[in-house]
Scaffold this motif. Structure first.
Motif, short mmCIF file in Angstrom:
data_model
loop_
_atom_site.label_atom_id
_atom_site.label_comp_id
_atom_site.label_asym_id
_atom_site.label_seq_id
_atom_site.Cartn_x
_atom_site.Cartn_y
_atom_site.Cartn_z
N ALA A 18 -77.64 -15.92 10.70
CA ALA A 18 -76.66 -16.13 11.76
C ALA A 18 -75.71 -17.28 11.41
O ALA A 18 -74.51 -17.20 11.64
CB ALA A 18 -77.36 -16.41 13.09
N GLU A 19 -76.26 -18.36 10.83
CA GLU A 19 -75.43 -19.48 10.43
C GLU A 19 -74.45 -19.09 9.31
O GLU A 19 -73.29 -19.49 9.33
CB GLU A 19 -76.30 -20.66 9.98
N ILE A 20 -74.92 -18.30 8.37
CA ILE A 20 -74.05 -17.82 7.30
C ILE A 20 -72.93 -16.96 7.87
O ILE A 20 -71.77 -17.08 7.46
CB ILE A 20 -74.88 -17.05 6.24
N GLU A 21 -73.26 -16.12 8.83
CA GLU A 21 -72.24 -15.27 9.46
C GLU A 21 -71.18 -16.12 10.17
O GLU A 21 -69.98 -15.86 10.05
CB GLU A 21 -72.90 -14.31 10.45
N LEU A 22 -71.63 -17.15 10.89
CA LEU A 22 -70.69 -18.02 11.59
C LEU A 22 -69.80 -18.78 10.60
O LEU A 22 -68.60 -18.94 10.83
CB LEU A 22 -71.43 -19.01 12.50
N CYS A 23 -70.39 -19.24 9.51
CA CYS A 23 -69.59 -19.92 8.47
C CYS A 23 -68.54 -18.98 7.91
O CYS A 23 -67.39 -19.38 7.70
CB CYS A 23 -70.48 -20.44 7.35
N GLY A 24 -68.92 -17.74 7.69
CA GLY A 24 -67.97 -16.75 7.19
C GLY A 24 -66.83 -16.53 8.17
O GLY A 24 -65.66 -16.43 7.77
N GLU A 25 -67.17 -16.47 9.45
CA GLU A 25 -66.14 -16.28 10.47
C GLU A 25 -65.19 -17.48 10.51
O GLU A 25 -63.98 -17.31 10.69
CB GLU A 25 -66.78 -16.05 11.84
N LEU A 26 -65.73 -18.70 10.33
CA LEU A 26 -64.87 -19.88 10.29
C LEU A 26 -63.95 -19.86 9.08
O LEU A 26 -62.77 -20.22 9.18
CB LEU A 26 -65.71 -21.16 10.27
N ILE A 27 -64.47 -19.44 7.94
CA ILE A 27 -63.65 -19.37 6.73
C ILE A 27 -62.52 -18.36 6.90
O ILE A 27 -61.37 -18.62 6.54
CB ILE A 27 -64.53 -19.01 5.51
N ALA A 32 -56.71 -17.54 7.88
CA ALA A 32 -55.68 -16.81 8.61
C ALA A 32 -54.82 -17.73 9.48
O ALA A 32 -53.80 -17.30 10.01
CB ALA A 32 -56.32 -15.75 9.49
N ALA A 33 -55.21 -18.99 9.59
CA ALA A 33 -54.50 -19.92 10.47
C ALA A 33 -53.14 -20.28 9.90
O ALA A 33 -52.97 -20.39 8.69
CB ALA A 33 -55.33 -21.19 10.68
N ASP A 34 -52.19 -20.49 10.79
CA ASP A 34 -50.83 -20.88 10.39
C ASP A 34 -50.77 -22.37 10.05
O ASP A 34 -49.89 -22.80 9.32
CB ASP A 34 -49.83 -20.57 11.50
N GLU A 35 -51.69 -23.13 10.61
CA GLU A 35 -51.68 -24.58 10.42
C GLU A 35 -52.64 -24.96 9.28
O GLU A 35 -53.41 -24.13 8.81
CB GLU A 35 -52.11 -25.26 11.71
N ASP A 36 -52.59 -26.23 8.88
CA ASP A 36 -53.47 -26.71 7.82
C ASP A 36 -54.93 -26.75 8.28
O ASP A 36 -55.84 -26.56 7.47
CB ASP A 36 -53.07 -28.11 7.36
N ARG A 37 -55.14 -27.01 9.55
CA ARG A 37 -56.49 -27.12 10.09
C ARG A 37 -56.62 -26.30 11.36
O ARG A 37 -55.65 -26.12 12.10
CB ARG A 37 -56.82 -28.57 10.44
N LEU A 38 -57.83 -25.87 11.63
CA LEU A 38 -58.11 -25.21 12.91
C LEU A 38 -58.25 -26.28 13.98
O LEU A 38 -58.85 -27.32 13.75
CB LEU A 38 -59.41 -24.41 12.84
N SER A 39 -57.73 -26.00 15.14
CA SER A 39 -57.91 -26.92 16.26
C SER A 39 -59.36 -26.82 16.74
O SER A 39 -60.06 -25.84 16.46
CB SER A 39 -56.96 -26.57 17.40
N LEU A 40 -59.79 -27.83 17.48
CA LEU A 40 -61.15 -27.78 18.03
C LEU A 40 -61.32 -26.58 18.95
O LEU A 40 -62.37 -25.94 18.96
CB LEU A 40 -61.47 -29.08 18.77
N ALA A 41 -60.27 -26.24 19.69
CA ALA A 41 -60.33 -25.08 20.58
C ALA A 41 -60.50 -23.79 19.78
O ALA A 41 -61.26 -22.90 20.17
CB ALA A 41 -59.08 -25.01 21.45
N SER A 42 -59.80 -23.71 18.64
CA SER A 42 -59.93 -22.52 17.79
C SER A 42 -61.33 -22.41 17.21
O SER A 42 -61.91 -21.32 17.15
CB SER A 42 -58.91 -22.56 16.65
N ILE A 43 -61.88 -23.54 16.79
CA ILE A 43 -63.24 -23.54 16.24
C ILE A 43 -64.23 -23.10 17.32
O ILE A 43 -65.11 -22.27 17.07
CB ILE A 43 -63.59 -24.93 15.69
N ASP A 44 -64.07 -23.65 18.53
CA ASP A 44 -64.95 -23.25 19.64
C ASP A 44 -64.85 -21.76 19.92
O ASP A 44 -65.85 -21.10 20.19
CB ASP A 44 -64.61 -24.04 20.91
N GLU A 45 -63.63 -21.22 19.82
CA GLU A 45 -63.42 -19.79 20.06
C GLU A 45 -64.14 -18.95 18.99
O GLU A 45 -64.82 -17.98 19.31
CB GLU A 45 -61.93 -19.47 20.07
#
Length: 60
Positions: A18-27, A32-45
């Motif tokens: 499950a942790e590997i799957e979540l890491c993959g989703e974050l990657i 796909a993000a337009d910005e250099d970093r994901l916002s905290l809200a995006s990470i939470d989503e």
């Protein structure tokens, strides 16, 4: 060195999977993000934090 026996008896660590799957989703989200970093809200989503809080489950 211990090698898993042949025959499909390997043990699966469901928490690690499950942790590997979540890491993959974050990657994927980060790439796909337009910005250099994901916002905290995006990470939470991506990690579905709001869903966990809605279940009454403790959030780590």
């Amino acid at each position: 060195m211990h090698v898993a026996p042949v025959g499909g008896t390997a043990v699966q660590d469901h928490v690690a999977l499950a942790e590997i799957e979540l890491c993959g989703e974050l990657i994927i989200a980060a790439s796909a993000a337009d910005e250099d970093r994901l916002s905290l809200a995006s990470i939470d989503e991506v990690l579905r934090v709001a869903e966990e809080r809605g279940n009454g489950s403790p959030v780590r």
